[in-house]
Design a protein around this motif. Structure first.
Motif, PDB file in Angstrom:
ATOM      1  N   LYS A 183       3.283   5.248 -47.778  1.00  0.00           N
ATOM      2  CA  LYS A 183       1.908   5.129 -48.280  1.00  0.00           C
ATOM      3  C   LYS A 183       0.861   5.605 -47.283  1.00  0.00           C
ATOM      4  O   LYS A 183      -0.310   5.282 -47.411  1.00  0.00           O
ATOM      5  CB  LYS A 183       1.619   3.705 -48.750  1.00  0.00           C
ATOM      6  CG  LYS A 183       2.558   3.275 -49.869  1.00  0.00           C
ATOM      7  CD  LYS A 183       2.219   1.899 -50.376  1.00  0.00           C
ATOM      8  CE  LYS A 183       3.294   1.318 -51.174  1.00  0.00           C
ATOM      9  NZ  LYS A 183       3.506   1.416 -52.463  1.00  0.00           N
ATOM     10  N   SER A 184       1.265   6.397 -46.299  1.00  0.00           N
ATOM     11  CA  SER A 184       0.321   6.970 -45.342  1.00  0.00           C
ATOM     12  C   SER A 184      -0.411   8.148 -45.964  1.00  0.00           C
ATOM     13  O   SER A 184      -0.003   8.680 -47.000  1.00  0.00           O
ATOM     14  CB  SER A 184       1.054   7.449 -44.085  1.00  0.00           C
ATOM     15  OG  SER A 184       1.594   6.379 -43.378  1.00  0.00           O
ATOM     16  N   VAL A 185      -1.474   8.569 -45.306  1.00  0.00           N
ATOM     17  CA  VAL A 185      -2.259   9.730 -45.730  1.00  0.00           C
ATOM     18  C   VAL A 185      -2.117  10.799 -44.654  1.00  0.00           C
ATOM     19  O   VAL A 185      -2.352  10.544 -43.476  1.00  0.00           O
ATOM     20  CB  VAL A 185      -3.746   9.360 -45.912  1.00  0.00           C
ATOM     21  CG1 VAL A 185      -4.555  10.587 -46.323  1.00  0.00           C
ATOM     22  CG2 VAL A 185      -3.916   8.241 -46.933  1.00  0.00           C
ATOM     23  N   LEU A 186      -1.711  12.004 -45.082  1.00  0.00           N
ATOM     24  CA  LEU A 186      -1.608  13.142 -44.169  1.00  0.00           C
ATOM     25  C   LEU A 186      -2.387  14.321 -44.733  1.00  0.00           C
ATOM     26  O   LEU A 186      -2.480  14.487 -45.953  1.00  0.00           O
ATOM     27  CB  LEU A 186      -0.151  13.556 -43.964  1.00  0.00           C
ATOM     28  CG  LEU A 186       0.749  12.600 -43.198  1.00  0.00           C
ATOM     29  CD1 LEU A 186       2.180  13.108 -43.190  1.00  0.00           C
ATOM     30  CD2 LEU A 186       0.252  12.415 -41.775  1.00  0.00           C
ATOM     31  N   LEU A 187      -2.911  15.141 -43.847  1.00  0.00           N
ATOM     32  CA  LEU A 187      -3.632  16.348 -44.230  1.00  0.00           C
ATOM     33  C   LEU A 187      -2.975  17.527 -43.530  1.00  0.00           C
ATOM     34  O   LEU A 187      -2.704  17.457 -42.327  1.00  0.00           O
ATOM     35  CB  LEU A 187      -5.103  16.234 -43.809  1.00  0.00           C
ATOM     36  CG  LEU A 187      -6.002  17.421 -44.125  1.00  0.00           C
ATOM     37  CD1 LEU A 187      -7.387  16.919 -44.493  1.00  0.00           C
ATOM     38  CD2 LEU A 187      -6.104  18.390 -42.976  1.00  0.00           C
ATOM     39  N   VAL A 188      -2.700  18.581 -44.270  1.00  0.00           N
ATOM     40  CA  VAL A 188      -2.189  19.817 -43.653  1.00  0.00           C
ATOM     41  C   VAL A 188      -3.179  20.929 -43.982  1.00  0.00           C
ATOM     42  O   VAL A 188      -3.594  21.095 -45.123  1.00  0.00           O
ATOM     43  CB  VAL A 188      -0.749  20.174 -44.107  1.00  0.00           C
ATOM     44  CG1 VAL A 188      -0.659  20.475 -45.577  1.00  0.00           C
ATOM     45  CG2 VAL A 188      -0.199  21.323 -43.293  1.00  0.00           C
ATOM     46  N   ASP A 189      -3.599  21.635 -42.936  1.00  0.00           N
ATOM     47  CA  ASP A 189      -4.557  22.726 -43.104  1.00  0.00           C
ATOM     48  C   ASP A 189      -3.793  24.033 -43.061  1.00  0.00           C
ATOM     49  O   ASP A 189      -3.484  24.557 -42.000  1.00  0.00           O
ATOM     50  CB  ASP A 189      -5.616  22.668 -42.008  1.00  0.00           C
ATOM     51  CG  ASP A 189      -6.821  23.529 -42.332  1.00  0.00           C
ATOM     52  OD1 ASP A 189      -6.686  24.488 -43.127  1.00  0.00           O
ATOM     53  OD2 ASP A 189      -7.901  23.244 -41.800  1.00  0.00           O
ATOM     54  N   GLU A 190      -3.470  24.531 -44.254  1.00  0.00           N
ATOM     55  CA  GLU A 190      -2.681  25.761 -44.375  1.00  0.00           C
ATOM     56  C   GLU A 190      -3.507  27.001 -44.090  1.00  0.00           C
ATOM     57  O   GLU A 190      -2.983  28.094 -44.025  1.00  0.00           O
ATOM     58  CB  GLU A 190      -2.077  25.874 -45.782  1.00  0.00           C
ATOM     59  CG  GLU A 190      -1.019  24.845 -46.080  1.00  0.00           C
ATOM     60  CD  GLU A 190       0.261  25.089 -45.314  1.00  0.00           C
ATOM     61  OE1 GLU A 190       0.924  26.104 -45.559  1.00  0.00           O
ATOM     62  OE2 GLU A 190       0.590  24.269 -44.453  1.00  0.00           O
TER      63      GLU A 190
END
Length: 190
Positions: free
Chosen positions: A85-92
């Motif tokens: 239930k974590s939040v991750l962001l990937v900047d492609e």
């Protein structure tokens, strides 16, 4: 716009977007689903800033630089080490999609990542240059919604258009045929 305070930090957020994010939080935390959010737009229009703001909101303030992935390999490492239930962001945007083969390879990796995100009931925010460059599986079937970021005629940053699941399907089909146009269907908010 509504004023939001999380962990002593106060900021403003579009109320329509806040309500959609609250729904996403509910389905992830109470219904054990995952959530994939797509943000796209030209360079320098505020995609990453909006992505970080959304991540901070969705993580109830427990979002740091460690929640940001620099590439797909970094995302794999973080997904394995972060709790469910974590939040991750990937900047492609930092990836070079210079050839179709490179793009295909990266998207295959992204699909594997999204499968693990689903198993761990995570929220995964993908910031990318263009929605239409994604394959259909990621663009339509795996994501909850798209935020298309843009600047107005006076180059004022921070504008976005929301496309929910049904609108995203139409946009992908019609927009792709019309040289990556975001004109139809009409977005839910500006």
């Amino acid at each position: 716009m509504v004023q939001v305070t999380i962990k002593e930090h106060t900021f403003y957020m579009d109320d329509f977007l806040r309500k959609r994010l609250d729904i996403l939080k509910h389905i992830v935390h109470k219904k054990n689903w995952d959530g994939v959010i797509l943000l796209d737009g030209l360079e320098r229009v505020g995609k990453s800033t909006l992505g970080i703001t959304i991540g901070y909101y969705l993580a109830d303030g427990n979002f740091t630089v460690n929640n940001i992935c620099v590439d797909n390999e970094d995302a794999v490492r973080k997904i394995e080490s972060f709790p469910d239930k974590s939040v991750l962001l990937v900047d492609e945007g930092s990836l070079v999609f210079s050839s179709r083969d490179a793009m295909k390879k990266e998207q295959k990796k992204l699909m594997k990542i999204l499968n693990v995100v689903g198993q761990k009931n995570m929220i995964f925010i993908v910031v990318l240059p263009c929605f239409f460059d994604l394959n259909k599986q990621i663009a339509i079937r795996r994501s909850k919604f798209l935020l298309h970021c843009y600047a107005d005629n006076n180059l004022q940053r921070g504008r976005f258009a929301y496309f929910g699941e049904d609108a995203k399907k139409k946009l992908y089909s019609v927009g792709k045929k019309n040289f990556d146009s975001y004109q139809y269907p009409k977005r839910s908010i500006n």
